[in-house]
Design an enzyme around this catalytic site. Structure first.
Site, PDB file in Angstrom:
ATOM      1  N   GLY A  11      19.517 -23.034  65.763  1.00  0.00           N
ATOM      2  CA  GLY A  11      17.439 -22.773  65.997  1.00  0.00           C
ATOM      3  C   GLY A  11      16.857 -23.267  65.268  1.00  0.00           C
ATOM      4  N   SER A  12      17.451 -24.720  63.964  1.00  0.00           N
ATOM      5  CA  SER A  12      16.426 -25.306  63.248  1.00  0.00           C
ATOM      6  C   SER A  12      15.271 -25.855  63.117  1.00  0.00           C
ATOM      7  CB  SER A  12      17.615 -26.157  62.118  1.00  0.00           C
ATOM      8  OG  SER A  12      17.637 -27.020  62.859  1.00  0.00           O
ATOM      9  N   ARG A  65      24.522 -20.415  87.979  1.00  0.00           N
ATOM     10  CA  ARG A  65      23.316 -21.700  87.220  1.00  0.00           C
ATOM     11  C   ARG A  65      21.719 -20.444  87.998  1.00  0.00           C
ATOM     12  NH1 ARG A  65      24.429 -25.453  83.629  1.00  0.00           N
ATOM     13  NH2 ARG A  65      26.448 -26.757  84.332  1.00  0.00           N
ATOM     14  N   ASN A 107      11.091 -31.330  75.059  1.00  0.00           N
ATOM     15  CA  ASN A 107      13.314 -31.441  74.417  1.00  0.00           C
ATOM     16  C   ASN A 107      12.168 -32.475  73.813  1.00  0.00           C
ATOM     17  OD1 ASN A 107      15.370 -30.205  74.400  1.00  0.00           O
ATOM     18  ND2 ASN A 107      16.199 -33.104  75.837  1.00  0.00           N
ATOM     19  N   HIS A 109      15.998 -34.749  71.704  1.00  0.00           N
ATOM     20  CA  HIS A 109      16.661 -34.896  72.466  1.00  0.00           C
ATOM     21  C   HIS A 109      17.946 -36.216  71.018  1.00  0.00           C
ATOM     22  CE1 HIS A 109      20.803 -36.404  74.574  1.00  0.00           C
ATOM     23  NE2 HIS A 109      19.909 -37.861  73.842  1.00  0.00           N
ATOM     24  N   LEU A 144      17.980 -36.252  83.813  1.00  0.00           N
ATOM     25  CA  LEU A 144      18.750 -35.241  82.625  1.00  0.00           C
ATOM     26  C   LEU A 144      18.176 -36.388  81.577  1.00  0.00           C
ATOM     27  CD1 LEU A 144      20.334 -32.993  80.867  1.00  0.00           C
ATOM     28  CD2 LEU A 144      22.143 -35.004  81.548  1.00  0.00           C
ATOM     29  N   ASP A 145      17.602 -35.976  80.343  1.00  0.00           N
ATOM     30  CA  ASP A 145      16.802 -36.378  78.805  1.00  0.00           C
ATOM     31  C   ASP A 145      16.316 -37.617  79.645  1.00  0.00           C
ATOM     32  OD1 ASP A 145      20.607 -35.539  77.412  1.00  0.00           O
ATOM     33  OD2 ASP A 145      18.389 -34.769  77.505  1.00  0.00           O
ATOM     34  N   GLU A 174      14.419 -35.064  63.187  1.00  0.00           N
ATOM     35  CA  GLU A 174      13.542 -33.253  63.950  1.00  0.00           C
ATOM     36  C   GLU A 174      13.186 -32.577  63.702  1.00  0.00           C
ATOM     37  OE1 GLU A 174      16.829 -32.143  66.387  1.00  0.00           O
ATOM     38  OE2 GLU A 174      18.291 -33.766  66.397  1.00  0.00           O
TER      39      GLU A 174
HETATM   40  C1  GRF Z   1      21.071 -30.551  66.690  1.00  0.00           C
HETATM   41  O1  GRF Z   1      21.914 -31.011  67.343  1.00  0.00           O
HETATM   42  C2  GRF Z   1      19.971 -31.484  67.864  1.00  0.00           C
HETATM   43  O2  GRF Z   1      20.066 -32.559  66.856  1.00  0.00           O
HETATM   44  C3  GRF Z   1      19.616 -30.674  68.384  1.00  0.00           C
HETATM   45  O3  GRF Z   1      20.810 -29.728  68.401  1.00  0.00           O
HETATM   46  C4  GRF Z   1      21.124 -29.481  67.957  1.00  0.00           C
HETATM   47  C5  GRF Z   1      20.742 -28.215  67.066  1.00  0.00           C
HETATM   48  O4  GRF Z   1      19.649 -28.297  66.952  1.00  0.00           O
HETATM   49  N1  GRF Z   1      18.983 -30.612  68.790  1.00  0.00           N
HETATM   50  P1  GRF Z   1      19.121 -26.855  65.908  1.00  0.00           P
HETATM   51  O5  GRF Z   1      19.409 -27.058  64.798  1.00  0.00           O
HETATM   52  O6  GRF Z   1      19.523 -25.703  66.895  1.00  0.00           O
HETATM   53  O7  GRF Z   1      17.861 -26.425  66.692  1.00  0.00           O
END
Ligand code: GRF
Length: 195
Positions: A11-12, A65, A107, A109, A144-145, A174
């Protein structure tokens, strides 16, 4: 605006979004962080930041799903989100779920879409010998994406890069891009903004 964030791991990106929303001048605030993975490290970090959390283990639904999404909709709708941010969320959502949040779900990506939709984006960019890589924030649609791009951040590919070193460089960008785009999106801006 009320923002729900869906995560699957550390979750960064979610952390940066939540921290940015702590600013008084931000048009949005976090109302839920939810994950398909009860062990997602981001859930504890969200709770530490004072954000309500929910976990719905997709493995409890054996690949059904729709059943997983029905379970996720419980806490999600209870939070009454105006916007949903997917941030490192690793489950593919059904068209029915996406249509429910049409125009209100974004989202991030880790590639310069339309290049490299799907997985292993950094390895594919290196394999192709690209001079640049990066990340894209886009509106989520049933393709998708492939939804309308809201912003991109670019990084140089450096000699000797591995997927891991490139991923780390992209992730830094990001963390700059997503908070900026969420601010704009929450304020009603839809035109593309690259950094
Ligand atoms: C990372 O590979 C990021 O590039 C993508 O999801 C993965 C984990 O991101 N968006 P996060 O640290 O969980 O936000």
């Amino acid at each position: 605006k009320r923002v729900a964030i869906l995560i699957s791991g550390g979750g960064s990106n979610m952390i940066r979004l939540v921290e940015d929303m702590q600013a008084d001048d931000h048009p949005a605030r976090p109302v839920l962080v939810a994950s398909n993975n009860p062990a997602a490290g981001g859930l504890a970090k969200a709770a530490a930041l004072g954000v309500p959390t929910a976990a719905v283990d997709h493995r409890a639904y054996q690949g059904d799903r729709a059943a997983f999404e029905a379970a996720l909709l419980g806490p999600l709708l209870e939070a009454r989100p105006d916007i949903i941010c997917l941030a490192g969320f690793m489950r593919i959502l059904t068209p029915a779920f996406i249509d429910r949040f049409k125009g209100r779900m974004i989202n991030i990506h880790p590639s310069l879409l339309p290049k490299y939709p799907g997985l292993h984006t950094h390895a594919r960019a290196l394999e192709a010998g690209d001079a640049e890589a990066g990340a894209t924030v886009h509106e989520v649609t049933t393709d998708l994406d492939a939804g309308p791009i809201l912003g991109q951040a670019r990084v140089p590919v450096q000699p000797g890069d591995t997927p891991e070193t490139l991923a780390a460089r992209v992730l830094q960008r990001e963390h700059q891009l997503y908070p900026l785009i969420l601010r704009r999106f929450a304020a009603g801006a839809r035109e593309r903004f690259d950094i």
